[in-house]
Design a protein around this motif. Structure first.
Motif, mmCIF file in Angstrom:
data_model
loop_
_atom_site.group_PDB
_atom_site.id
_atom_site.type_symbol
_atom_site.label_atom_id
_atom_site.label_comp_id
_atom_site.label_asym_id
_atom_site.label_seq_id
_atom_site.Cartn_x
_atom_site.Cartn_y
_atom_site.Cartn_z
ATOM 1 N N VAL A 9 0.824 -1.208 0.000
ATOM 2 C CA VAL A 9 0.000 0.000 0.000
ATOM 3 C C VAL A 9 0.863 1.264 0.000
ATOM 4 O O VAL A 9 0.545 2.235 -0.696
ATOM 5 N N LEU A 10 1.982 1.260 0.714
ATOM 6 C CA LEU A 10 2.844 2.448 0.754
ATOM 7 C C LEU A 10 3.426 2.779 -0.623
ATOM 8 O O LEU A 10 3.271 3.909 -1.109
ATOM 9 N N PRO A 11 4.085 1.850 -1.309
ATOM 10 C CA PRO A 11 4.599 2.208 -2.634
ATOM 11 C C PRO A 11 3.504 2.500 -3.656
ATOM 12 O O PRO A 11 3.689 3.345 -4.537
ATOM 13 N N LEU A 12 2.371 1.838 -3.547
ATOM 14 C CA LEU A 12 1.270 2.141 -4.466
ATOM 15 C C LEU A 12 0.772 3.568 -4.244
ATOM 16 O O LEU A 12 0.523 4.306 -5.189
ATOM 17 N N THR A 13 0.639 3.959 -2.978
ATOM 18 C CA THR A 13 0.217 5.326 -2.658
ATOM 19 C C THR A 13 1.245 6.329 -3.153
ATOM 20 O O THR A 13 0.905 7.339 -3.769
ATOM 21 N N ALA A 14 2.521 6.053 -2.876
ATOM 22 C CA ALA A 14 3.590 6.966 -3.292
ATOM 23 C C ALA A 14 3.629 7.122 -4.808
ATOM 24 O O ALA A 14 3.789 8.233 -5.322
ATOM 25 N N SER A 15 3.469 6.025 -5.522
ATOM 26 C CA SER A 15 3.527 6.122 -6.981
ATOM 27 C C SER A 15 2.307 6.845 -7.542
ATOM 28 O O SER A 15 2.433 7.670 -8.455
ATOM 29 N N ALA A 16 1.119 6.589 -6.992
ATOM 30 C CA ALA A 16 -0.086 7.281 -7.470
ATOM 31 C C ALA A 16 -0.009 8.774 -7.177
ATOM 32 O O ALA A 16 -0.289 9.617 -8.042
ATOM 33 N N PHE A 17 0.403 9.126 -5.961
ATOM 34 C CA PHE A 17 0.498 10.538 -5.586
ATOM 35 C C PHE A 17 1.573 11.244 -6.408
ATOM 36 O O PHE A 17 1.363 12.350 -6.914
ATOM 37 N N SER A 18 2.729 10.625 -6.553
ATOM 38 C CA SER A 18 3.816 11.241 -7.319
ATOM 39 C C SER A 18 3.438 11.407 -8.781
ATOM 40 O O SER A 18 3.796 12.411 -9.409
ATOM 41 N N ALA A 19 2.736 10.437 -9.333
ATOM 42 C CA ALA A 19 2.300 10.559 -10.731
ATOM 43 C C ALA A 19 1.444 11.803 -10.909
ATOM 44 O O ALA A 19 1.657 12.602 -11.828
ATOM 45 N N GLY A 20 0.491 11.998 -10.024
ATOM 46 C CA GLY A 20 -0.376 13.173 -10.112
ATOM 47 C C GLY A 20 0.358 14.474 -9.851
ATOM 48 O O GLY A 20 0.207 15.453 -10.597
ATOM 49 N N LEU A 21 1.160 14.503 -8.803
ATOM 50 C CA LEU A 21 1.876 15.722 -8.428
ATOM 51 C C LEU A 21 2.869 16.146 -9.508
ATOM 52 O O LEU A 21 2.913 17.320 -9.910
ATOM 53 N N LEU A 22 3.663 15.205 -9.993
ATOM 54 C CA LEU A 22 4.651 15.535 -11.022
ATOM 55 C C LEU A 22 3.993 15.942 -12.338
ATOM 56 O O LEU A 22 4.477 16.835 -13.034
ATOM 57 N N ALA A 80 8.072 12.542 -17.599
ATOM 58 C CA ALA A 80 8.617 11.181 -17.696
ATOM 59 C C ALA A 80 8.526 10.483 -16.338
ATOM 60 O O ALA A 80 8.124 9.310 -16.255
ATOM 61 N N ALA A 81 8.880 11.191 -15.273
ATOM 62 C CA ALA A 81 8.800 10.604 -13.928
ATOM 63 C C ALA A 81 7.356 10.300 -13.561
ATOM 64 O O ALA A 81 7.064 9.266 -12.946
ATOM 65 N N ALA A 82 6.435 11.181 -13.946
ATOM 66 C CA ALA A 82 5.009 10.940 -13.668
ATOM 67 C C ALA A 82 4.513 9.707 -14.416
ATOM 68 O O ALA A 82 3.785 8.874 -13.863
ATOM 69 N N THR A 83 4.925 9.574 -15.664
ATOM 70 C CA THR A 83 4.529 8.417 -16.470
ATOM 71 C C THR A 83 5.092 7.127 -15.871
ATOM 72 O O THR A 83 4.388 6.111 -15.782
ATOM 73 N N LEU A 84 6.346 7.168 -15.464
ATOM 74 C CA LEU A 84 6.962 5.990 -14.838
ATOM 75 C C LEU A 84 6.267 5.632 -13.522
ATOM 76 O O LEU A 84 6.036 4.452 -13.232
ATOM 77 N N ALA A 85 5.935 6.654 -12.736
ATOM 78 C CA ALA A 85 5.240 6.387 -11.464
ATOM 79 C C ALA A 85 3.863 5.787 -11.709
ATOM 80 O O ALA A 85 3.445 4.856 -11.013
ATOM 81 N N ALA A 86 3.155 6.315 -12.714
ATOM 82 C CA ALA A 86 1.839 5.755 -13.049
ATOM 83 C C ALA A 86 1.975 4.323 -13.555
ATOM 84 O O ALA A 86 1.187 3.442 -13.189
ATOM 85 N N ALA A 87 2.988 4.075 -14.378
ATOM 86 C CA ALA A 87 3.213 2.712 -14.874
ATOM 87 C C ALA A 87 3.579 1.767 -13.738
ATOM 88 O O ALA A 87 3.140 0.609 -13.717
ATOM 89 N N ALA A 88 4.359 2.266 -12.778
ATOM 90 C CA ALA A 88 4.711 1.430 -11.626
ATOM 91 C C ALA A 88 3.471 1.104 -10.801
ATOM 92 O O ALA A 88 3.326 -0.001 -10.281
ATOM 93 N N PHE A 89 2.565 2.052 -10.696
ATOM 94 C CA PHE A 89 1.315 1.811 -9.979
ATOM 95 C C PHE A 89 0.484 0.750 -10.693
ATOM 96 O O PHE A 89 -0.015 -0.182 -10.073
ATOM 97 N N LEU A 90 0.356 0.897 -11.996
ATOM 98 C CA LEU A 90 -0.515 0.002 -12.759
ATOM 99 C C LEU A 90 0.052 -1.406 -12.907
ATOM 100 O O LEU A 90 -0.696 -2.367 -13.032
ATOM 101 N N SER A 91 1.379 -1.521 -12.903
ATOM 102 C CA SER A 91 1.986 -2.842 -13.112
ATOM 103 C C SER A 91 2.851 -3.246 -11.918
ATOM 104 O O SER A 91 3.898 -3.868 -12.084
ATOM 105 N N TYR A 92 2.418 -2.886 -10.722
ATOM 106 C CA TYR A 92 3.247 -3.044 -9.519
ATOM 107 C C TYR A 92 3.798 -4.465 -9.359
ATOM 108 O O TYR A 92 4.959 -4.659 -9.064
ATOM 109 N N GLN A 93 2.970 -5.452 -9.553
ATOM 110 C CA GLN A 93 3.410 -6.832 -9.325
ATOM 111 C C GLN A 93 4.161 -7.427 -10.518
ATOM 112 O O GLN A 93 4.793 -8.457 -10.387
ATOM 113 N N LEU A 94 4.090 -6.779 -11.654
ATOM 114 C CA LEU A 94 4.637 -7.388 -12.858
ATOM 115 C C LEU A 94 6.137 -7.176 -13.035
ATOM 116 O O LEU A 94 6.867 -8.107 -13.334
#
Length: 188
Positions: free
Chosen positions: A6-19, A61-75
């Protein structure tokens, strides 16, 4: 070391939006951002225009990577590591730039973070709060690197989006309160 997902998912979702929002603000007002970067006097004057043009695409680019990390976290662990590295580097760079100017006693310059469209200049001024915020964002985004402690469930995604939304609302509320205070202090 392992972290609950939950922590990395939250961080990646928030960072994607903020960046993403930060990059869009810089793209919408590039001359204003360049002036803010020039006022910070961190880079040689001849390099400011190039660096100002470079930061918004890096944030996107960082926002896109963070969003991709959120969407494919387990992959893909590699994607999480790249997203964390780029995001952490940006946040640490921003924190360093802010700290350098604060140590120089330069608080009354535009931070270059976000911009207001009002006639009164309501852009955030430099503060130690911004340094702490960027360091906290860097640490939270670094949580993408360790392996998750358990499988991610759909409720984890919902919880992470809820926390990211709440964090965004808190930052927005704080920014609005600061703008209201500056508007009240502005000469009429």
């Amino acid at each position: 070391m392992s972290v609950d997902p939950v922590l990395p998912l939250t961080a990646s979702a928030f960072s994607a939006g903020l960046l993403c929002l930060s990059a869009l603000a810089k793209r919408r007002a590039p001359l204003r951002f360049r002036a803010a970067l020039q006022a910070q006097a961190i880079f040689p004057a001849r390099n400011v225009a190039f660096i100002a043009r470079l930061i918004a695409p890096l944030e996107l680019a960082a926002a896109t990577l963070a969003a991709a990390a959120f969407l494919s976290y387990q992959l893909t662990r590699e994607l999480r590591i790249i997203a964390a590295t780029v995001g952490v580097a940006l946040y640490l760079g921003f924190a360093l730039a802010l700290m350098l100017n604060l140590l120089r006693g330069r608080r009354d310059i535009d931070c270059g973070c976000f911009f207001s469209a009002t006639a009164v200049d309501l852009s955030p001024r430099l503060s130690y709060w911004q340094v702490v915020r960027n360091l906290a964002l860097a640490v939270s985004l670094a949580s993408l690197i360790p392996a998750p402690t358990r499988a991610v469930q759909p409720l984890d995604y919902a919880t992470a989006l809820g926390f990211a939304t709440l964090a965004g609302l808190i930052l927005t509320t704080r920014a609005q309160l600061n703008q209201n205070a500056r508007r009240a202090e502005a000469p009429r």
